[in-house]
Design an enzyme around this catalytic site. Structure first.
Site, PDB file in Angstrom:
ATOM      1  N   ALA A  15      26.772  12.482 -33.590  1.00  0.00           N
ATOM      2  CA  ALA A  15      27.846  12.905 -32.682  1.00  0.00           C
ATOM      3  C   ALA A  15      28.733  13.982 -33.279  1.00  0.00           C
ATOM      4  O   ALA A  15      29.874  14.145 -32.866  1.00  0.00           O
ATOM      5  CB  ALA A  15      28.690  11.691 -32.302  1.00  0.00           C
ATOM      6  N   TYR A 156       8.040  15.597 -33.393  1.00  0.00           N
ATOM      7  CA  TYR A 156       9.177  15.195 -32.570  1.00  0.00           C
ATOM      8  C   TYR A 156       8.713  14.296 -31.429  1.00  0.00           C
ATOM      9  O   TYR A 156       9.272  13.217 -31.194  1.00  0.00           O
ATOM     10  CB  TYR A 156       9.860  16.441 -32.013  1.00  0.00           C
ATOM     11  CG  TYR A 156      11.088  16.169 -31.167  1.00  0.00           C
ATOM     12  CD1 TYR A 156      12.287  15.770 -31.755  1.00  0.00           C
ATOM     13  CD2 TYR A 156      11.056  16.327 -29.781  1.00  0.00           C
ATOM     14  CE1 TYR A 156      13.418  15.526 -30.985  1.00  0.00           C
ATOM     15  CE2 TYR A 156      12.179  16.087 -29.011  1.00  0.00           C
ATOM     16  CZ  TYR A 156      13.353  15.691 -29.615  1.00  0.00           C
ATOM     17  OH  TYR A 156      14.468  15.448 -28.842  1.00  0.00           O
ATOM     18  N   THR A 159       7.632  10.760 -32.648  1.00  0.00           N
ATOM     19  CA  THR A 159       8.747   9.869 -32.996  1.00  0.00           C
ATOM     20  C   THR A 159       9.503   9.418 -31.761  1.00  0.00           C
ATOM     21  O   THR A 159       9.928   8.255 -31.668  1.00  0.00           O
ATOM     22  CB  THR A 159       9.721  10.546 -33.976  1.00  0.00           C
ATOM     23  OG1 THR A 159      10.224  11.770 -33.397  1.00  0.00           O
ATOM     24  CG2 THR A 159       9.032  10.885 -35.293  1.00  0.00           C
TER      25      THR A 159
END
Length: 252
Positions: A15, A156, A159
């Site tokens: 974040a 990517y 996963t």
């Protein structure tokens, strides 16, 4: 609508910058949820924005691929904010681009360490407390690449797809403890990262593929996440919600 999660504690990973993690945090803070921010980068700017919502918030530097770091950080979060009842596994990296035969093993392994095992590490750290409390919400942020694959994004996509199997399994294990586990899979969203990363011609093709013919807004994903964290969503678990503007539909 009151989501009935006021004063609960949520942990959002990844974040630090203006992206999905920050949007998730802001959406939950608007529901009165106290927020723990976890990232390998400084989250002070996000922390300031959250504090303006009038809830408790603290940020923590942590590499989620390192089990000991995660465990120590979770102990500190519990001291500062209490037991984590809501977890949004948002953190991931997407900087390994290229055809599979050209990707070095160490790059692929690093993506697995962060995108998959990082989420496993954080979830493991909060899971026992959710079981003891007999309530919890776990959200995994997958991707259109995780549900449909992506050329040049094998590590990517792999996963992100693995997170779906993990979430469905947790949904089964957590159901009798009032713990839900769901996946949100965004399409191509309007963000600084996307605009800097994707070529203009590729962006045009992606927009045309979406039935709605536009990029998604970060808040549209975050609002979906907030609902799945709510009391009203208590009978929804083990699901994959694709927030992609209809990109997965047959369009022409």
């Amino acid at each position: 609508m009151d989501f009935q999660i006021k004063n609960k504690t949520a942990l959002i990973t990844g974040a630090a910058k203006h992206g999905l993690g920050r949007a998730h945090a802001l959406a939950l803070a608007s529901e009165g949820v106290n927020i723990a921010l976890l990232d390998i980068q400084d989250c002070k700017e996000t922390e300031k924005l959250i504090s303006e919502k009038g809830v408790k918030v603290k940020s923590y530097l942590c590499d989620i691929s390192q089990v000991t770091e995660v465990e120590n950080t979770l102990k500190q979060i519990e001291t500062d904010l209490g037991k984590v009842q809501i977890l949004v596994n948002n953190a991931s990296i997407l900087n390994t681009i290229g055809m599979f035969q050209d990707i070095e093993a160490k790059r692929f392994e690093r993506d697995v360490q962060v995108n998959l095992l990082g989420s496993v590490n954080v979830t493991r750290a909060v899971w026992k407390g959710m079981l003891e409390n007999k309530w919890g919400r776990v959200i995994f942020i997958s991707s259109f690449a995780g549900t449909h694959g992506g050329a040049g994004q094998t590590s990517y996509a792999a996963t992100k797809a693995a997170l779906i199997g993990f979430a469905k399994s947790l949904a089964l294990e957590g159901a009798r403890f009032n713990i839900t586990a769901n996946v949100v899979a965004p399409g191509v969203m309007k963000s600084e990262a996307v605009e800097n990363f994707i070529r203009g011609d590729m962006m045009d093709r992606m927009i045309k593929k979406a039935a709605m013919r536009r990029l998604g807004e970060l808040e549209e994903v975050a609002n979906t996440v907030a609902f799945l964290c709510s009391q009203q969503s208590s009978f929804i678990t083990g699901q994959v919600v694709e927030v992609d503007g209809g990109a997965g539909l047959f369009t022409f």
